[in-house]
Every structure is written in structure tokens, then in C-alpha cells.
Design an enzyme around this catalytic site. Structure first.
Site, PDB file in Angstrom:
ATOM      1  N   ASP A  52       0.822  -1.207   0.000  1.00  0.00           N
ATOM      2  CA  ASP A  52       0.000   0.000   0.000  1.00  0.00           C
ATOM      3  C   ASP A  52       0.857   1.259   0.000  1.00  0.00           C
ATOM      4  OD1 ASP A  52      -2.516  -1.336   0.096  1.00  0.00           O
ATOM      5  OD2 ASP A  52      -2.147  -1.789   2.207  1.00  0.00           O
ATOM      6  N   TYR A 109       7.096  -9.642   7.164  1.00  0.00           N
ATOM      7  CA  TYR A 109       6.835  -8.212   7.362  1.00  0.00           C
ATOM      8  C   TYR A 109       7.256  -7.833   8.775  1.00  0.00           C
ATOM      9  CZ  TYR A 109       3.976  -7.530   3.136  1.00  0.00           C
ATOM     10  OH  TYR A 109       3.543  -7.408   1.839  1.00  0.00           O
TER      11      TYR A 109
END
Length: 241
Positions: A52, A109
């Protein structure tokens, strides 16, 4: 046609994410533009996932086919001479049959929270600063609840809910060095907003605003998680090949 594989990194601050979007600056867009200058042909660039706007990548993998053959090291030099400073090519190689979207075995992540009233200009672009004291023991219990094969529909972006939302979250680990809390997540794949909403929930638990029973409700899909951590604290840390 050779299949080129790129290992790259980028600072997401000034990008609208990875995927090409009309009239917006994206990572895929600037790399594709540079590749087409080098090869002088239309290039279809495949990435390992979407990120994003504002999310960073320390490691990201992409691949493409081209009619022209070029030595990987020469391509690396050519691309790094053309790309802006917030994108860097770390390695190039040729590998037949490799597809960045489907061949990757997993991703890690890392979300970074600066838990302090102090502000450091050098790390500010890469952390979410939460000045109030966080209860790490409660956040650690949240990590344990999240680990495993679960339905994460309550943490996904709305359009993701029609997809398979069951994810095997192999590891969730929390650590703290000085004032920086790092929360790492390892899985083969992730849903959009999933990590940011898990972290948002964990921070609310750490602040004492909600408790672990709320997290259990989200995991049972009785409620949608309404908390989303800031994008800038999230980095795709490692791609498992």
C-alpha cells in the site's frame, strides 16, 4: 526470451504503493519505465505482492521477460543509473520458470513502533510513534493468539473478503530494542491491510483501551477490526525464495 529476476528495495514514503495506477507514482511504474528505456520494448513486470501507499520494502522480488539479452550485472548498473534514489536494485539474475507472484515461498513483514515521546528525524519515516507506555506482556499474548492457521477476514480490506481469507500465520514475534518495538510476521501470503490491522489492534491492547477478548472476537469474525496502524511503520523485510 530470458526471464530476468530483480531483488530490490524501496522507501515507500513518496509512492502510491507497488502496483501501477493511472497518474500516480508507483514503484512498479518507475521500474517499468526504466526497463523500457534499457530494452526499448514493452515490459510486463510481475511483482511478488502489492504494497500500500507509504509501505516500504527492504527486500522485494519482481521478474520480467525481454527479447534482448543482457548480462545481469550490466542490467543492474543500467537500472540503478536510471532509477530515483528511493528505489534500488540489489541483485539481478536469470531464472527460467520463476514467477515472482507464485514462486516465492513466504514473506516476512516487520512493523516498527517508536514507543517514546522523543522524536528522531532519521527514523521517523519508518516508524509509527506511539508515545504512551505500551504493555508488552499483553501485546505478547496477542501475538500468541494470532499465530497459526486462522480466518483473518476481520483484518482484511473489504474487497479481499471475497477471497480465501484463511492464512497460516507461521510466526508472530515481538521484540524491543531501546524505544523501538518490532513486531514481525511470517507467512506464505498476506491479505491487504492484514498486518496493519493486527498491529493496530495490538497497540490498542497495549494501551489498555481494549482487551484480548476483543481480539478473539475479531478472529472469530463476530466483529471487523476497526484499528489500522499507519502505513509508514510497515516494511516488507524479507522474501523467502
Amino acid at each position: 526470451m530470458p526471464n530476468y529476476v530483480l531483488l530490490l528495495s524501496y522507501v515507500g514514503t513518496n509512492f502510491h504503493g507497488w502496483q501501477v495506477q493511472p497518474n500516480l507514482r508507483t514503484v512498479q511504474g518507475v521500474i517499468k519505465e526504466s526497463l523500457e528505456k534499457v530494452f526499448r520494448e514493452d515490459i510486463k513486470l510481475v511483482g511478488c505482492c502489492r504494497t500500500d501507499a507509504g509501505v516500504h520494502a527492504k527486500e522485494y522480488v519482481a521478474n520480467f521477460y525481454a527479447k534482448k539479452e543482457m548480462e545481469p550485472y550490466k542490467l543492474l548498473k543500467a537500472l540503478n543509473s536510471l532509477l530515483p534514489e528511493d528505489v534500488g536494485i540489489k541483485r539481478v539474475w536469470v531464472q527460467e520458470g520463476f514467477n515472482a507472484r507464485y514462486s516465492v515461498k513466504g514473506k516476512v513483514y516487520v512493523y516498527r513502533v517508536l514507543n517514546s515521546f522523543s522524536r528522531d528525524a532519521f527514523i521517523e519515516p519508518f516508524v509509527w510513534r506511539v508515545p504512551q507506555k505500551l504493555d508488552l506482556s499483553k501485546m505478547q499474548k496477542a501475538c500468541e493468539l494470532l499465530t497459526g492457521r486462522r480466518d483473518f477476514a476481520a483484518f482484511a480490506k473489504k474487497e479481499e473478503e471475497d477471497k480465501n481469507t484463511v492464512i497460516d500465520l507461521e510466526e508472530v514475534r515481538l521484540s524491543k530494542v531501546e524505544d523501538i518495538i518490532e513486531i514481525s510476521f511470517r507467512a506464505r501470503s498476506f491479505l491487504r491491510y492484514m498486518v496493519r490491522r493486527m498491529v493496530g489492534c495490538m497497540v490498542q491492547i497495549g494501551l489498555g483501551r481494549i482487551n484480548l477478548s476483543h481480539l478473539e472476537e475479531y478472529l472469530s469474525n463476530r466483529k471487523t477490526c476497526p484499528y489500522t496502524a499507519k502505513a509508514k511503520g510497515l516494511t516488507l523485510e524479507k522474501v523467502l525464495l
